[in-house]
Design a protein around this motif. Structure first.
Motif, PDB file in Angstrom:
ATOM      1  N   GLY A   1     -38.989 -22.305   8.026  1.00 24.41           N
ATOM      2  CA  GLY A   1     -38.093 -22.004   6.923  1.00 24.41           C
ATOM      3  C   GLY A   1     -37.080 -23.110   6.712  1.00 24.41           C
ATOM      4  N   MET A   2     -36.555 -23.643   7.817  1.00 24.54           N
ATOM      5  CA  MET A   2     -35.614 -24.756   7.742  1.00 24.54           C
ATOM      6  C   MET A   2     -36.268 -25.966   7.074  1.00 24.54           C
ATOM      7  SD  MET A   2     -33.739 -26.815  10.877  1.00 24.54           S
ATOM      8  CE  MET A   2     -35.308 -27.524  11.446  1.00 24.54           C
ATOM      9  N   ALA A   3     -37.528 -26.213   7.407  1.00 23.34           N
ATOM     10  CA  ALA A   3     -38.241 -27.354   6.818  1.00 23.34           C
ATOM     11  C   ALA A   3     -38.398 -27.173   5.310  1.00 23.34           C
ATOM     12  CB  ALA A   3     -39.606 -27.519   7.478  1.00 23.34           C
ATOM     13  N   TRP A   4     -38.705 -25.941   4.868  1.00 23.28           N
ATOM     14  CA  TRP A   4     -38.854 -25.695   3.435  1.00 23.28           C
ATOM     15  C   TRP A   4     -37.535 -25.894   2.697  1.00 23.28           C
ATOM     16  CZ3 TRP A   4     -43.073 -26.072   0.958  1.00 23.28           C
ATOM     17  CH2 TRP A   4     -44.288 -25.656   1.508  1.00 23.28           C
ATOM     18  N   VAL A   5     -36.454 -25.427   3.293  1.00 24.82           N
ATOM     19  CA  VAL A   5     -35.138 -25.617   2.675  1.00 24.82           C
ATOM     20  C   VAL A   5     -34.827 -27.106   2.569  1.00 24.82           C
ATOM     21  CG1 VAL A   5     -32.648 -25.276   2.980  1.00 24.82           C
ATOM     22  CG2 VAL A   5     -34.220 -23.385   3.392  1.00 24.82           C
ATOM     23  N   ALA A   6     -35.115 -27.857   3.627  1.00 29.01           N
ATOM     24  CA  ALA A   6     -34.798 -29.284   3.649  1.00 29.01           C
ATOM     25  C   ALA A   6     -35.596 -30.066   2.613  1.00 29.01           C
ATOM     26  CB  ALA A   6     -35.044 -29.850   5.049  1.00 29.01           C
ATOM     27  N   VAL A   7     -36.894 -29.766   2.515  1.00 19.60           N
ATOM     28  CA  VAL A   7     -37.755 -30.555   1.616  1.00 19.60           C
ATOM     29  C   VAL A   7     -37.518 -30.202   0.153  1.00 19.60           C
ATOM     30  CG1 VAL A   7     -39.798 -29.050   1.439  1.00 19.60           C
ATOM     31  CG2 VAL A   7     -40.082 -31.549   1.519  1.00 19.60           C
ATOM     32  N   ALA A   8     -36.869 -29.071  -0.111  1.00 25.18           N
ATOM     33  CA  ALA A   8     -36.640 -28.654  -1.499  1.00 25.18           C
ATOM     34  C   ALA A   8     -35.811 -29.671  -2.269  1.00 25.18           C
ATOM     35  CB  ALA A   8     -35.950 -27.284  -1.524  1.00 25.18           C
TER      36      ALA A   8
ATOM     37  N   PRO B   1     -28.910 -35.783  10.214  1.00 29.57           N
ATOM     38  CA  PRO B   1     -28.956 -34.593   9.360  1.00 29.57           C
ATOM     39  C   PRO B   1     -29.603 -34.812   7.993  1.00 29.57           C
ATOM     40  CG  PRO B   1     -26.802 -35.596   9.191  1.00 29.57           C
ATOM     41  CD  PRO B   1     -27.574 -36.421  10.185  1.00 29.57           C
ATOM     42  N   LEU B   2     -30.255 -35.958   7.763  1.00 31.27           N
ATOM     43  CA  LEU B   2     -30.971 -36.149   6.503  1.00 31.27           C
ATOM     44  C   LEU B   2     -32.125 -35.158   6.420  1.00 31.27           C
ATOM     45  CD1 LEU B   2     -31.062 -40.056   6.298  1.00 31.27           C
ATOM     46  CD2 LEU B   2     -29.468 -38.495   5.186  1.00 31.27           C
ATOM     47  N   ASP B   3     -32.546 -34.860   5.196  1.00 34.91           N
ATOM     48  CA  ASP B   3     -33.569 -33.831   4.993  1.00 34.91           C
ATOM     49  C   ASP B   3     -34.856 -34.145   5.745  1.00 34.91           C
ATOM     50  OD1 ASP B   3     -31.883 -32.402   3.304  1.00 34.91           O
ATOM     51  OD2 ASP B   3     -32.540 -33.517   1.531  1.00 34.91           O
ATOM     52  N   GLY B   4     -35.237 -35.416   5.779  1.00 34.12           N
ATOM     53  CA  GLY B   4     -36.468 -35.784   6.473  1.00 34.12           C
ATOM     54  C   GLY B   4     -36.421 -35.450   7.943  1.00 34.12           C
ATOM     55  N   GLY B   5     -35.255 -35.602   8.557  1.00 39.07           N
ATOM     56  CA  GLY B   5     -35.104 -35.243   9.963  1.00 39.07           C
ATOM     57  C   GLY B   5     -35.251 -33.753  10.177  1.00 39.07           C
ATOM     58  N   ARG B   6     -34.702 -32.965   9.254  1.00 41.27           N
ATOM     59  CA  ARG B   6     -34.811 -31.506   9.377  1.00 41.27           C
ATOM     60  C   ARG B   6     -36.251 -31.042   9.131  1.00 41.27           C
ATOM     61  NH1 ARG B   6     -29.939 -29.764  10.400  1.00 41.27           N
ATOM     62  NH2 ARG B   6     -28.082 -30.609   9.361  1.00 41.27           N
ATOM     63  N   VAL B   7     -36.945 -31.698   8.201  1.00 41.99           N
ATOM     64  CA  VAL B   7     -38.348 -31.365   7.985  1.00 41.99           C
ATOM     65  C   VAL B   7     -39.154 -31.665   9.248  1.00 41.99           C
ATOM     66  CG1 VAL B   7     -40.438 -31.974   6.703  1.00 41.99           C
ATOM     67  CG2 VAL B   7     -38.258 -31.711   5.494  1.00 41.99           C
ATOM     68  N   LEU B   8     -38.894 -32.825   9.840  1.00 43.61           N
ATOM     69  CA  LEU B   8     -39.607 -33.222  11.059  1.00 43.61           C
ATOM     70  C   LEU B   8     -39.347 -32.230  12.185  1.00 43.61           C
ATOM     71  CD1 LEU B   8     -41.452 -35.621  11.664  1.00 43.61           C
ATOM     72  CD2 LEU B   8     -39.484 -36.799  12.666  1.00 43.61           C
ATOM     73  N   ALA B   9     -38.077 -31.833  12.337  1.00 40.46           N
ATOM     74  CA  ALA B   9     -37.730 -30.875  13.392  1.00 40.46           C
ATOM     75  C   ALA B   9     -38.347 -29.506  13.122  1.00 40.46           C
ATOM     76  CB  ALA B   9     -36.218 -30.746  13.502  1.00 40.46           C
ATOM     77  N   GLY B  10     -38.665 -29.232  11.870  1.00 42.82           N
ATOM     78  CA  GLY B  10     -39.230 -27.942  11.524  1.00 42.82           C
ATOM     79  C   GLY B  10     -40.727 -27.837  11.688  1.00 42.82           C
ATOM     80  N   ILE B  11     -41.423 -28.974  11.732  1.00 45.55           N
ATOM     81  CA  ILE B  11     -42.891 -28.918  11.782  1.00 45.55           C
ATOM     82  C   ILE B  11     -43.471 -29.432  13.095  1.00 45.55           C
ATOM     83  CG2 ILE B  11     -43.079 -29.108   9.275  1.00 45.55           C
ATOM     84  CD1 ILE B  11     -43.783 -32.043   9.605  1.00 45.55           C
ATOM     85  N   LEU B  12     -42.676 -30.147  13.884  1.00 42.98           N
ATOM     86  CA  LEU B  12     -43.169 -30.660  15.159  1.00 42.98           C
ATOM     87  C   LEU B  12     -43.229 -29.549  16.202  1.00 42.98           C
ATOM     88  CD1 LEU B  12     -41.252 -34.062  15.459  1.00 42.98           C
ATOM     89  CD2 LEU B  12     -43.700 -33.754  15.045  1.00 42.98           C
ATOM     90  N   PRO B  13     -44.021 -29.739  17.254  1.00 36.62           N
ATOM     91  CA  PRO B  13     -43.995 -28.787  18.372  1.00 36.62           C
ATOM     92  C   PRO B  13     -42.573 -28.681  18.943  1.00 36.62           C
ATOM     93  CG  PRO B  13     -45.860 -30.274  18.561  1.00 36.62           C
ATOM     94  CD  PRO B  13     -45.020 -30.798  17.434  1.00 36.62           C
ATOM     95  N   PRO B  14     -42.237 -27.521  19.529  1.00 34.51           N
ATOM     96  CA  PRO B  14     -40.853 -27.270  19.953  1.00 34.51           C
ATOM     97  C   PRO B  14     -40.225 -28.387  20.790  1.00 34.51           C
ATOM     98  CG  PRO B  14     -42.134 -25.268  20.139  1.00 34.51           C
ATOM     99  CD  PRO B  14     -43.107 -26.348  19.757  1.00 34.51           C
ATOM    100  N   ARG B  15     -40.931 -28.912  21.782  1.00 37.65           N
ATOM    101  CA  ARG B  15     -40.330 -29.934  22.647  1.00 37.65           C
ATOM    102  C   ARG B  15     -39.998 -31.196  21.852  1.00 37.65           C
ATOM    103  NH1 ARG B  15     -39.895 -30.818  28.041  1.00 37.65           N
ATOM    104  NH2 ARG B  15     -41.132 -28.947  28.480  1.00 37.65           N
ATOM    105  N   MET B  16     -40.919 -31.635  20.996  1.00 38.71           N
ATOM    106  CA  MET B  16     -40.673 -32.829  20.185  1.00 38.71           C
ATOM    107  C   MET B  16     -39.590 -32.554  19.138  1.00 38.71           C
ATOM    108  SD  MET B  16     -44.584 -34.200  19.645  1.00 38.71           S
ATOM    109  CE  MET B  16     -44.057 -35.627  18.733  1.00 38.71           C
ATOM    110  N   ALA B  17     -39.600 -31.339  18.567  1.00 38.43           N
ATOM    111  CA  ALA B  17     -38.586 -30.982  17.582  1.00 38.43           C
ATOM    112  C   ALA B  17     -37.195 -31.016  18.210  1.00 38.43           C
ATOM    113  CB  ALA B  17     -38.880 -29.591  17.017  1.00 38.43           C
ATOM    114  N   TRP B  18     -37.100 -30.577  19.459  1.00 37.70           N
ATOM    115  CA  TRP B  18     -35.810 -30.595  20.158  1.00 37.70           C
ATOM    116  C   TRP B  18     -35.314 -32.026  20.345  1.00 37.70           C
ATOM    117  CZ3 TRP B  18     -34.423 -32.170  25.277  1.00 37.70           C
ATOM    118  CH2 TRP B  18     -33.133 -31.794  25.656  1.00 37.70           C
TER     119      TRP B  18
END
Length: 216
Positions: free
Chosen positions: A91-98, A161-178
């Motif tokens: 959901g965070m990724a969708w908000v960011a990419v919007a 905090p750029l949108d691309g970073g939030r999209v990346l954190a939203g779609i990567l596996p949990p450890r990589m997203a962290w």
């Protein structure tokens, strides 16, 4: 008079781009379960509720007055409570990419206006008073394409905090997203360093030029 004309030509697409970007974040967040932006009156095209004194007024005016080779600005960020979103990190990724997707759509719409006015001039339909009206609209549409593309590409840079970073954190596996999320405290510093060293242009210009060749 030239400054007044330039402000009129550039202010409208700049405000529309940065405000629509933020409204898109709030609108998608509301659809996914977080009504914070709506409650605060931020899902609105009224510029008064989105203006950031530095990013929406001071920085663009300084760039304009100093004849900078680029134009940049931002609106007041729309508040989003990510823990209230359905879908969690996705959901965070969708908000960011919007936001960037909205800028892409605005660039496409502006390109259609640009090409239509160009057709009118090339066909000889734009003469006299019509030409006087269409010329600033032509410049406005051209600037809108470029500014929206720049705003899109900058925000898609994969560092929070750029949108691309939030999209990346939203779609990567949990450890990589962290690991990506941990960069947020250094995100703006990374951007400033890239700007100061000139590397930002090397990263930004090829992507913007690619889209610009397609649209213009």
């Amino acid at each position: 008079m030239d400054l007044i004309r330039d402000v009129c030509i550039y202010a409208v697409p700049l405000l529309l781009a940065v405000i629509s970007h933020e409204v898109a974040h709030g609108w998608v967040a509301e659809k996914l379960g977080d009504p914070t932006a709506r409650m605060l009156g931020r899902i609105s095209l009224n510029p008064l509720v989105h203006i950031d004194p530095v990013g929406t007024v001071i920085i663009p005016l300084l760039l304009l007055v100093t004849n900078a080779p680029f134009m940049f600005g931002w609106a007041k960020p729309v508040p989003v409570q990510f823990h209230r979103l359905r879908g969690g990190r996705r959901g965070m990724a969708w908000v960011a990419v919007a936001g960037p997707l909205t800028n892409l759509m605005l660039a496409a719409a502006s390109a259609l206006i640009y090409r239509f006015i160009l057709f009118l001039f090339a066909s000889g339909f734009a003469v006299g008073a019509a030409a006087m009206i269409l010329r600033p609209l032509f410049l406005m549409a051209q600037f809108s394409v470029m500014f929206n593309l720049v705003l899109m590409v900058i925000n898609l840079f994969p560092v929070p905090p750029l949108d691309g970073g939030r999209v990346l954190a939203g779609i990567l596996p949990p450890r990589m997203a962290w690991q990506v999320a941990r960069l947020e405290r250094y995100g703006m510093l990374i951007v400033v360093i890239l700007l100061a060293t000139g590397w930002w242009g090397h990263l930004l210009n090829p992507v913007v030029s690619l889209f610009a060749r397609f649209f213009l």
